[in-house]
Design an enzyme around this catalytic site. Structure first.
Site, PDB file in Angstrom:
ATOM      1  N   LYS A   1      41.539  54.268  29.923  1.00 43.76           N
ATOM      2  CA  LYS A   1      42.449  53.965  28.981  1.00 43.76           C
ATOM      3  C   LYS A   1      43.039  54.976  28.236  1.00 43.76           C
ATOM      4  O   LYS A   1      42.402  55.879  27.566  1.00 43.76           O
ATOM      5  CB  LYS A   1      41.757  52.692  28.272  1.00 43.76           C
ATOM      6  CG  LYS A   1      41.529  51.667  28.729  1.00 43.76           C
ATOM      7  CD  LYS A   1      40.482  50.895  27.854  1.00 43.76           C
ATOM      8  CE  LYS A   1      39.959  49.343  28.530  1.00 43.76           C
ATOM      9  NZ  LYS A   1      39.264  48.596  27.941  1.00 43.76           N
TER      10      LYS A   1
ATOM     11  N   LEU B   1      43.583  44.513  35.871  1.00 42.33           N
ATOM     12  CA  LEU B   1      43.828  46.035  35.805  1.00 42.33           C
ATOM     13  C   LEU B   1      44.175  46.626  37.265  1.00 42.33           C
ATOM     14  O   LEU B   1      43.830  46.015  37.909  1.00 42.33           O
ATOM     15  CB  LEU B   1      42.429  46.915  35.487  1.00 42.33           C
ATOM     16  CG  LEU B   1      41.689  46.531  34.087  1.00 42.33           C
ATOM     17  CD1 LEU B   1      40.267  47.006  34.277  1.00 42.33           C
ATOM     18  CD2 LEU B   1      42.645  47.368  33.020  1.00 42.33           C
TER      19      LEU B   1
ATOM     20  N   LYS C   1      37.739  52.441  41.063  1.00 38.93           N
ATOM     21  CA  LYS C   1      36.611  51.605  41.429  1.00 38.93           C
ATOM     22  C   LYS C   1      35.439  52.413  42.356  1.00 38.93           C
ATOM     23  O   LYS C   1      35.931  53.325  43.098  1.00 38.93           O
ATOM     24  CB  LYS C   1      37.135  50.587  42.418  1.00 38.93           C
ATOM     25  CG  LYS C   1      37.895  49.558  41.610  1.00 38.93           C
ATOM     26  CD  LYS C   1      37.240  48.080  41.752  1.00 38.93           C
ATOM     27  CE  LYS C   1      38.189  46.938  41.045  1.00 38.93           C
ATOM     28  NZ  LYS C   1      37.899  45.731  41.878  1.00 38.93           N
TER      29      LYS C   1
ATOM     30  N   LYS D   1      33.271  49.725  33.832  1.00 40.15           N
ATOM     31  CA  LYS D   1      33.852  48.361  34.293  1.00 40.15           C
ATOM     32  C   LYS D   1      32.730  47.435  34.434  1.00 40.15           C
ATOM     33  O   LYS D   1      31.856  47.564  35.423  1.00 40.15           O
ATOM     34  CB  LYS D   1      34.583  48.717  35.379  1.00 40.15           C
ATOM     35  CG  LYS D   1      35.414  47.405  35.867  1.00 40.15           C
ATOM     36  CD  LYS D   1      36.246  47.770  36.917  1.00 40.15           C
ATOM     37  CE  LYS D   1      37.309  46.648  37.207  1.00 40.15           C
ATOM     38  NZ  LYS D   1      36.539  45.413  37.587  1.00 40.15           N
TER      39      LYS D   1
ATOM     40  N   TYR E   1      38.630  41.389  51.220  1.00 35.85           N
ATOM     41  CA  TYR E   1      39.813  40.486  50.332  1.00 35.85           C
ATOM     42  C   TYR E   1      40.756  41.698  50.047  1.00 35.85           C
ATOM     43  O   TYR E   1      41.777  41.837  50.067  1.00 35.85           O
ATOM     44  CB  TYR E   1      39.251  39.973  49.184  1.00 35.85           C
ATOM     45  CG  TYR E   1      40.269  39.428  48.305  1.00 35.85           C
ATOM     46  CD1 TYR E   1      40.662  38.318  48.241  1.00 35.85           C
ATOM     47  CD2 TYR E   1      40.927  40.197  47.113  1.00 35.85           C
ATOM     48  CE1 TYR E   1      41.872  37.805  47.504  1.00 35.85           C
ATOM     49  CE2 TYR E   1      41.711  39.947  46.340  1.00 35.85           C
ATOM     50  CZ  TYR E   1      42.244  38.576  46.720  1.00 35.85           C
ATOM     51  OH  TYR E   1      43.398  38.072  45.710  1.00 35.85           O
ATOM     52  N   ASP E   2      39.946  42.989  49.580  1.00 33.81           N
ATOM     53  CA  ASP E   2      40.562  44.351  49.041  1.00 33.81           C
ATOM     54  C   ASP E   2      41.468  44.743  50.159  1.00 33.81           C
ATOM     55  O   ASP E   2      42.775  45.178  50.026  1.00 33.81           O
ATOM     56  CB  ASP E   2      39.729  45.426  48.346  1.00 33.81           C
ATOM     57  CG  ASP E   2      39.171  44.838  47.166  1.00 33.81           C
ATOM     58  OD1 ASP E   2      39.778  43.871  46.569  1.00 33.81           O
ATOM     59  OD2 ASP E   2      37.974  45.240  46.877  1.00 33.81           O
TER      60      ASP E   2
ATOM     61  N   GLU F   1      33.881  41.457  27.987  1.00 34.47           N
ATOM     62  CA  GLU F   1      33.356  40.962  29.317  1.00 34.47           C
ATOM     63  C   GLU F   1      32.087  39.918  29.083  1.00 34.47           C
ATOM     64  O   GLU F   1      31.084  40.701  28.517  1.00 34.47           O
ATOM     65  CB  GLU F   1      33.087  42.084  30.237  1.00 34.47           C
ATOM     66  CG  GLU F   1      33.017  42.062  31.755  1.00 34.47           C
ATOM     67  CD  GLU F   1      34.595  41.780  32.309  1.00 34.47           C
ATOM     68  OE1 GLU F   1      35.514  41.659  31.594  1.00 34.47           O
ATOM     69  OE2 GLU F   1      34.411  41.423  33.630  1.00 34.47           O
TER      70      GLU F   1
HETATM   71  P1  NAD Z   1      39.203  43.627  38.642  1.00 33.67           P
HETATM   72  O1  NAD Z   1      38.025  42.867  38.456  1.00 33.67           O
HETATM   73  O2  NAD Z   1      39.450  44.676  39.460  1.00 33.67           O
HETATM   74  O3  NAD Z   1      39.498  44.172  37.108  1.00 33.67           O
HETATM   75  C1  NAD Z   1      39.974  43.594  36.093  1.00 33.67           C
HETATM   76  C2  NAD Z   1      38.878  42.919  35.298  1.00 33.67           C
HETATM   77  O4  NAD Z   1      38.082  44.064  34.693  1.00 33.67           O
HETATM   78  C3  NAD Z   1      39.384  42.550  33.805  1.00 33.67           C
HETATM   79  O5  NAD Z   1      40.066  41.466  33.808  1.00 33.67           O
HETATM   80  C4  NAD Z   1      38.207  42.373  32.681  1.00 33.67           C
HETATM   81  O6  NAD Z   1      37.606  41.373  33.016  1.00 33.67           O
HETATM   82  C5  NAD Z   1      37.307  43.599  33.664  1.00 33.67           C
HETATM   83  N1  NAD Z   1      36.735  44.414  32.771  1.00 33.67           N
HETATM   84  C6  NAD Z   1      35.615  45.059  33.093  1.00 33.67           C
HETATM   85  N2  NAD Z   1      35.253  46.029  31.949  1.00 33.67           N
HETATM   86  C7  NAD Z   1      36.210  46.269  31.256  1.00 33.67           C
HETATM   87  C8  NAD Z   1      36.838  47.217  30.569  1.00 33.67           C
HETATM   88  N3  NAD Z   1      35.684  48.037  30.103  1.00 33.67           N
HETATM   89  N4  NAD Z   1      37.906  47.376  30.239  1.00 33.67           N
HETATM   90  C9  NAD Z   1      38.962  46.366  30.399  1.00 33.67           C
HETATM   91  N5  NAD Z   1      38.562  45.365  31.539  1.00 33.67           N
HETATM   92  C10 NAD Z   1      37.308  45.534  32.073  1.00 33.67           C
HETATM   93  O7  NAD Z   1      40.328  42.670  38.782  1.00 33.67           O
HETATM   94  P2  NAD Z   1      40.552  41.197  39.000  1.00 33.67           P
HETATM   95  O8  NAD Z   1      41.837  40.677  38.996  1.00 33.67           O
HETATM   96  O9  NAD Z   1      39.424  40.357  37.943  1.00 33.67           O
HETATM   97  O10 NAD Z   1      39.729  40.903  40.400  1.00 33.67           O
HETATM   98  C11 NAD Z   1      40.054  41.578  41.502  1.00 33.67           C
HETATM   99  C12 NAD Z   1      38.728  41.719  42.268  1.00 33.67           C
HETATM  100  O11 NAD Z   1      38.193  40.363  42.504  1.00 33.67           O
HETATM  101  C13 NAD Z   1      38.685  42.502  43.354  1.00 33.67           C
HETATM  102  O12 NAD Z   1      37.718  43.619  43.517  1.00 33.67           O
HETATM  103  C14 NAD Z   1      38.609  41.666  44.567  1.00 33.67           C
HETATM  104  O13 NAD Z   1      37.629  42.281  45.498  1.00 33.67           O
HETATM  105  C15 NAD Z   1      37.999  40.351  43.809  1.00 33.67           C
HETATM  106  N6  NAD Z   1      38.218  39.220  44.286  1.00 33.67           N
HETATM  107  C16 NAD Z   1      37.720  39.025  45.612  1.00 33.67           C
HETATM  108  C17 NAD Z   1      37.842  37.603  46.074  1.00 33.67           C
HETATM  109  C18 NAD Z   1      37.086  37.291  47.528  1.00 33.67           C
HETATM  110  O14 NAD Z   1      37.469  36.220  48.320  1.00 33.67           O
HETATM  111  N7  NAD Z   1      35.884  37.805  47.721  1.00 33.67           N
HETATM  112  C19 NAD Z   1      39.015  37.032  46.032  1.00 33.67           C
HETATM  113  C20 NAD Z   1      39.907  37.355  44.716  1.00 33.67           C
HETATM  114  C21 NAD Z   1      39.337  38.607  44.159  1.00 33.67           C
END
Ligand code: NAD
Length: 337
Positions: free
Chosen positions: A296, A86, A320, A119, A39-40, A177
């Protein structure tokens, strides 16, 4: 600028469609249809094309939105302040470019002070307290609108139903979270296999799927936990009656929340790197999954000046870790916060 070939336009359409289908399966059905690394990679391919040919960007492109629309079986609630995602960096060079980007938006040169946090690989929640009492719990959804899941949120033991302490503001919003400890995730998947149910792909999908159960009793059995990381206190003085993120985290702890203890204040790129490298190793000893670190800006007035893009704050970034298999066994779970 040159025009994209019809082949590139086709490729863009195909990428968008693949990513949209994957995002729906991931965010709404809690059942991913492709690996995160795939996905990424596709996401970055699309981003690269859109950067070269901005007129190919459509409003529904996965690069322009957070998560997916809330599922129909829940009441949709609009977030008072958007609960966005993020931006990501996969290398320190990308981190340095992000630092340069926010810096160039300001007239003056600033020596940054950051708070580094783990995270947590779970699912974001927004909690509203009125007169100190929990009245609402909402998922992130598409960042603008989330799903109301208050009865489920009330089953999470690390979420106080009533805030602690004195002089509690009339309205408080807490974000953080919800996650499944690794031991609980493994137990849950063993039980699912025994019952011939498909196992959850990872603790994050299990947490998201659990939060969106219609029966709070099932949610209670699964024993989710919650780390808080954002505090808003809307009042006449604005939303943030504290000057730093560090103070907000301390206040969250005083109000009765678990705040992850492994946060650290840093003042240089080298310190960010040291924190990242330390936790890339040490994360294997934690009883929950983390997929990177979040950096942050500590100064809240500066955060407010920088604001948000259409899907993420400009004052924070996720750095990441490279993808890795989920460990199959973990030592005992004990939370010291
Ligand atoms: P993300 O997981 O990269 O990061 C954002 C999220 O991190 C925030 O919404 C929050 O929930 C979380 N977070 C955890 N600790 C935190 C902290 N200390 N402070 C602030 N936030 C914190 O972004 P996303 O938009 O939630 O998802 C993208 C990820 O999801 C990608 O890694 C992608 O691979 C995955 N994804 C996978 C598929 C798939 O088909 N496999 C589909 C869509 C997304």
């Amino acid at each position: 600028m040159s025009q994209p070939s019809s082949q590139l336009q086709d490729q863009t359409r195909k990428l968008r469609q693949q990513l949209q289908e994957a995002a729906h399966a991931y965010y709404v059905l809690d059942a991913p249809i492709m690996e995160d690394e795939v996905y990424d990679r596709l996401y970055r391919d699309l981003q690269a094309i859109e950067q070269d040919y901005p007129h190919l960007i459509t409003p529904d492109s996965p690069t322009q939105r957070v998560g997916d629309k809330p599922a129909a079986q829940f009441t949709s609630v609009r977030h008072t302040i958007p609960l966005y995602s993020l931006d990501n960096a996969f290398t320190l060079e990308e981190f340095a470019r992000w630092q340069e980007r926010w810096q160039t938006r300001l007239e003056e040169r600033i020596t940054p002070e950051y708070i580094c946090e783990l995270k947590i690989d779970g699912s974001a929640l927004a909690l509203t307290y009125e007169d100190g009492v929990l009245v609402r719990g909402v998922t992130r959804g598409d960042g603008e609108t989330g799903e109301e899941i208050t009865p489920n949120v009330k089953t999470i033991r690390s979420i106080p139903l009533r805030l602690q302490g004195e002089k509690i503001p009339p309205r408080v919003e807490v974000r953080g979270e919800a996650f499944l400890p690794l031991e609980t995730f493994e137990r849950l998947n063993r039980e699912r296999q025994e019952n011939q149910d498909p196992p959850f792909a990872n603790p994050r999908n299990a947490a998201a799927g659990t939060l969106r159960q219609l029966d709070p009793q099932i949610v209670a059995q699964r024993q989710l936990q919650f780390f808080a990381y954002t505090l808003y206190c809307p009042s006449d003085e604005g939303d943030r009656p504290f000057k730093t993120h560090q103070e907000a985290l301390q206040r969250l702890q005083d109000l009765g929340f678990w705040v992850n203890p492994h946060r650290q204040r840093v003042q240089s790129l080298q310190e960010v790197q040291a924190y990242y490298e330390q936790w890339e190793q040490q994360r294997r000893e934690l009883p929950y999954l983390t997929d990177g670190v979040v950096v942050k800006l500590n100064d809240i007035p500066l955060q407010e000046r920088l604001g948000f893009t259409q899907k993420a704050p400009r004052w924070a970034i996720a750095l990441k870790y490279p993808a890795e298999e989920v460990p199959t066994t973990v030592e005992s779970v004990s939370f010291q916060v």
